[in-house]
Design a protein around this motif. Structure first.
Motif, PDB file in Angstrom:
ATOM      1  N   GLY A   9       2.449   7.845   3.061  1.00  7.31           N
ATOM      2  CA  GLY A   9       2.614   9.040   2.241  1.00  7.31           C
ATOM      3  C   GLY A   9       3.968   9.103   1.576  1.00  7.31           C
ATOM      4  N   SER A  10       5.003   8.692   2.303  1.00  3.38           N
ATOM      5  CA  SER A  10       6.346   8.667   1.723  1.00  3.38           C
ATOM      6  C   SER A  10       6.431   7.667   0.578  1.00  3.38           C
ATOM      7  CB  SER A  10       7.380   8.311   2.793  1.00  3.38           C
ATOM      8  OG  SER A  10       7.457   9.320   3.757  1.00  3.38           O
ATOM      9  N   SER A  11       5.756   6.523   0.731  1.00  4.37           N
ATOM     10  CA  SER A  11       5.739   5.528  -0.346  1.00  4.37           C
ATOM     11  C   SER A  11       5.026   6.068  -1.577  1.00  4.37           C
ATOM     12  CB  SER A  11       5.045   4.243   0.123  1.00  4.37           C
ATOM     13  OG  SER A  11       5.806   3.598   1.094  1.00  4.37           O
ATOM     14  N   VAL A  12       3.908   6.757  -1.366  1.00 10.09           N
ATOM     15  CA  VAL A  12       3.171   7.355  -2.486  1.00 10.09           C
ATOM     16  C   VAL A  12       4.052   8.380  -3.194  1.00 10.09           C
ATOM     17  CG1 VAL A  12       1.204   8.809  -3.127  1.00 10.09           C
ATOM     18  CG2 VAL A  12       0.895   6.922  -1.510  1.00 10.09           C
ATOM     19  N   ARG A  13       4.730   9.220  -2.425  1.00  7.07           N
ATOM     20  CA  ARG A  13       5.608  10.240  -3.012  1.00  7.07           C
ATOM     21  C   ARG A  13       6.726   9.578  -3.814  1.00  7.07           C
ATOM     22  NH1 ARG A  13       7.292  12.538   1.352  1.00  7.07           N
ATOM     23  NH2 ARG A  13       5.534  13.961   1.459  1.00  7.07           N
ATOM     24  N   LEU A  14       7.325   8.514  -3.271  1.00  5.47           N
ATOM     25  CA  LEU A  14       8.396   7.814  -3.978  1.00  5.47           C
ATOM     26  C   LEU A  14       7.880   7.212  -5.284  1.00  5.47           C
ATOM     27  CD1 LEU A  14      11.233   6.631  -4.234  1.00  5.47           C
ATOM     28  CD2 LEU A  14      10.473   4.737  -2.770  1.00  5.47           C
ATOM     29  N   LEU A  15       6.744   6.532  -5.239  1.00  8.86           N
ATOM     30  CA  LEU A  15       6.178   5.942  -6.462  1.00  8.86           C
ATOM     31  C   LEU A  15       5.861   7.022  -7.499  1.00  8.86           C
ATOM     32  CD1 LEU A  15       3.860   3.330  -4.757  1.00  8.86           C
ATOM     33  CD2 LEU A  15       5.787   2.805  -6.267  1.00  8.86           C
ATOM     34  N   ARG A  16       5.295   8.128  -7.047  1.00  9.42           N
ATOM     35  CA  ARG A  16       4.971   9.229  -7.959  1.00  9.42           C
ATOM     36  C   ARG A  16       6.243   9.789  -8.596  1.00  9.42           C
ATOM     37  NH1 ARG A  16       5.421  14.373  -7.288  1.00  9.42           N
ATOM     38  NH2 ARG A  16       5.504  14.343  -5.011  1.00  9.42           N
ATOM     39  N   THR A  17       7.274   9.954  -7.775  1.00  9.86           N
ATOM     40  CA  THR A  17       8.544  10.489  -8.268  1.00  9.86           C
ATOM     41  C   THR A  17       9.195   9.532  -9.262  1.00  9.86           C
ATOM     42  OG1 THR A  17       8.847  11.672  -6.191  1.00  9.86           O
ATOM     43  CG2 THR A  17      10.797  11.371  -7.552  1.00  9.86           C
ATOM     44  N   ASP A  50     -11.704   3.818  -1.653  1.00  9.64           N
ATOM     45  CA  ASP A  50     -11.802   4.364  -3.012  1.00  9.64           C
ATOM     46  C   ASP A  50     -10.521   5.089  -3.404  1.00  9.64           C
ATOM     47  OD1 ASP A  50     -14.361   3.401  -3.449  1.00  9.64           O
ATOM     48  OD2 ASP A  50     -15.337   5.282  -2.870  1.00  9.64           O
ATOM     49  N   THR A  51      -9.942   5.835  -2.469  1.00  6.68           N
ATOM     50  CA  THR A  51      -8.703   6.561  -2.746  1.00  6.68           C
ATOM     51  C   THR A  51      -7.550   5.588  -2.962  1.00  6.68           C
ATOM     52  OG1 THR A  51      -9.447   8.496  -1.509  1.00  6.68           O
ATOM     53  CG2 THR A  51      -7.073   8.278  -1.849  1.00  6.68           C
ATOM     54  N   LEU A  52      -7.496   4.530  -2.159  1.00  6.70           N
ATOM     55  CA  LEU A  52      -6.452   3.519  -2.347  1.00  6.70           C
ATOM     56  C   LEU A  52      -6.541   2.894  -3.743  1.00  6.70           C
ATOM     57  CD1 LEU A  52      -6.446   1.712   1.101  1.00  6.70           C
ATOM     58  CD2 LEU A  52      -4.603   3.101   0.135  1.00  6.70           C
ATOM     59  N   GLY A  60      -0.200   2.586 -11.290  1.00  9.83           N
ATOM     60  CA  GLY A  60       0.099   1.385 -12.053  1.00  9.83           C
ATOM     61  C   GLY A  60       0.905   0.361 -11.281  1.00  9.83           C
ATOM     62  N   CYS A  61       0.585   0.179 -10.011  1.00  9.58           N
ATOM     63  CA  CYS A  61       1.329  -0.773  -9.193  1.00  9.58           C
ATOM     64  C   CYS A  61       0.374  -1.752  -8.523  1.00  9.58           C
ATOM     65  CB  CYS A  61       2.164  -0.040  -8.143  1.00  9.58           C
ATOM     66  SG  CYS A  61       1.192   0.910  -6.960  1.00  9.58           S
ATOM     67  N   GLY A  62       0.923  -2.792  -7.939  1.00 14.90           N
ATOM     68  CA  GLY A  62       0.118  -3.763  -7.217  1.00 14.90           C
ATOM     69  C   GLY A  62      -0.191  -3.278  -5.815  1.00 14.90           C
ATOM     70  N   TRP A  63      -1.118  -3.989  -5.178  1.00 13.85           N
ATOM     71  CA  TRP A  63      -1.493  -3.626  -3.800  1.00 13.85           C
ATOM     72  C   TRP A  63      -0.300  -3.703  -2.864  1.00 13.85           C
ATOM     73  CZ3 TRP A  63      -5.634  -0.999  -3.034  1.00 13.85           C
ATOM     74  CH2 TRP A  63      -6.763  -1.186  -3.833  1.00 13.85           C
ATOM     75  N   LEU A  66       1.893  -0.656  -3.342  1.00 11.38           N
ATOM     76  CA  LEU A  66       1.220   0.552  -2.858  1.00 11.38           C
ATOM     77  C   LEU A  66       1.235   0.606  -1.336  1.00 11.38           C
ATOM     78  CD1 LEU A  66      -0.447   3.126  -3.372  1.00 11.38           C
ATOM     79  CD2 LEU A  66      -2.487   1.677  -3.309  1.00 11.38           C
ATOM     80  N   LEU A  67       0.917  -0.500  -0.692  1.00  8.12           N
ATOM     81  CA  LEU A  67       0.784  -0.492   0.766  1.00  8.12           C
ATOM     82  C   LEU A  67       2.119  -0.589   1.496  1.00  8.12           C
ATOM     83  CD1 LEU A  67      -2.387  -2.717   1.098  1.00  8.12           C
ATOM     84  CD2 LEU A  67      -2.240  -0.217   1.176  1.00  8.12           C
ATOM     85  N   ASP A  68       3.109  -1.271   0.899  1.00  4.63           N
ATOM     86  CA  ASP A  68       4.397  -1.458   1.571  1.00  4.63           C
ATOM     87  C   ASP A  68       5.530  -0.652   0.956  1.00  4.63           C
ATOM     88  OD1 ASP A  68       3.244  -3.286   3.322  1.00  4.63           O
ATOM     89  OD2 ASP A  68       3.668  -4.972   2.004  1.00  4.63           O
ATOM     90  N   GLY A  69       5.294  -0.051  -0.194  1.00  6.80           N
ATOM     91  CA  GLY A  69       6.338   0.692  -0.883  1.00  6.80           C
ATOM     92  C   GLY A  69       7.190  -0.232  -1.740  1.00  6.80           C
ATOM     93  N   PRO A  70       7.860   0.325  -2.743  1.00  4.63           N
ATOM     94  CA  PRO A  70       8.708  -0.505  -3.608  1.00  4.63           C
ATOM     95  C   PRO A  70       9.929  -0.984  -2.838  1.00  4.63           C
ATOM     96  CG  PRO A  70       8.936   1.805  -4.190  1.00  4.63           C
ATOM     97  CD  PRO A  70       7.870   1.720  -3.139  1.00  4.63           C
ATOM     98  N   LYS A  71      10.216  -2.267  -2.926  1.00  2.00           N
ATOM     99  CA  LYS A  71      11.353  -2.861  -2.212  1.00  2.00           C
ATOM    100  C   LYS A  71      12.535  -3.148  -3.140  1.00  2.00           C
ATOM    101  CE  LYS A  71       8.879  -3.121   1.509  1.00  2.00           C
ATOM    102  NZ  LYS A  71       8.861  -1.981   2.375  1.00  2.00           N
ATOM    103  N   LYS A  72      12.243  -3.313  -4.438  1.00  2.00           N
ATOM    104  CA  LYS A  72      13.292  -3.623  -5.405  1.00  2.00           C
ATOM    105  C   LYS A  72      12.922  -2.974  -6.746  1.00  2.00           C
ATOM    106  CE  LYS A  72      11.121  -8.153  -6.037  1.00  2.00           C
ATOM    107  NZ  LYS A  72       9.966  -7.912  -5.225  1.00  2.00           N
TER     108      LYS A  72
END
Length: 94
Positions: A9-17, A50-52, A60-63, A66-72
């Protein structure tokens, strides 16, 4: 839900932000209600496959991102819909 759901959820929030969109806009892109996005971001709901897929498409990101969060910085989304072109009025779910 456990810490894995909260971490996701934190990764999703970060990507959305990073995209500069609010929960309502992400929900619209996914074809879901804003409350569902809130539950995902808070770790109160585990996503279905389906939600994933809808999240991946809407953010607009890769799997891996999405699953591990942005690292760079190159992992950061660049406005959404990078690998999929969704026509106006459509959602990631159809």
């Amino acid at each position: 839900m456990g810490s894995r759901a909260q971490s996701f959820g934190s990764s999703v929030r970060l990507l959305r932000t990073l995209l500069g969109i609010d929960q309502a806009e992400l929900a619209r892109r996914m074809g879901m209600k804003p409350a569902a996005v809130s539950h995902l971001e808070c770790g109160r709901r585990a996503p279905s496959l389906d939600t994933l897929y809808a999240l991946k498409t809407a953010l607009g990101c890769g799997w891996d991102v999405l699953l591990d969060g942005p690292k760079k910085p190159t992992d950061w989304p660049r406005g959404g819909y990078i690998d999929t072109d969704i026509p106006p009025g459509r959602t990631a779910r159809g």
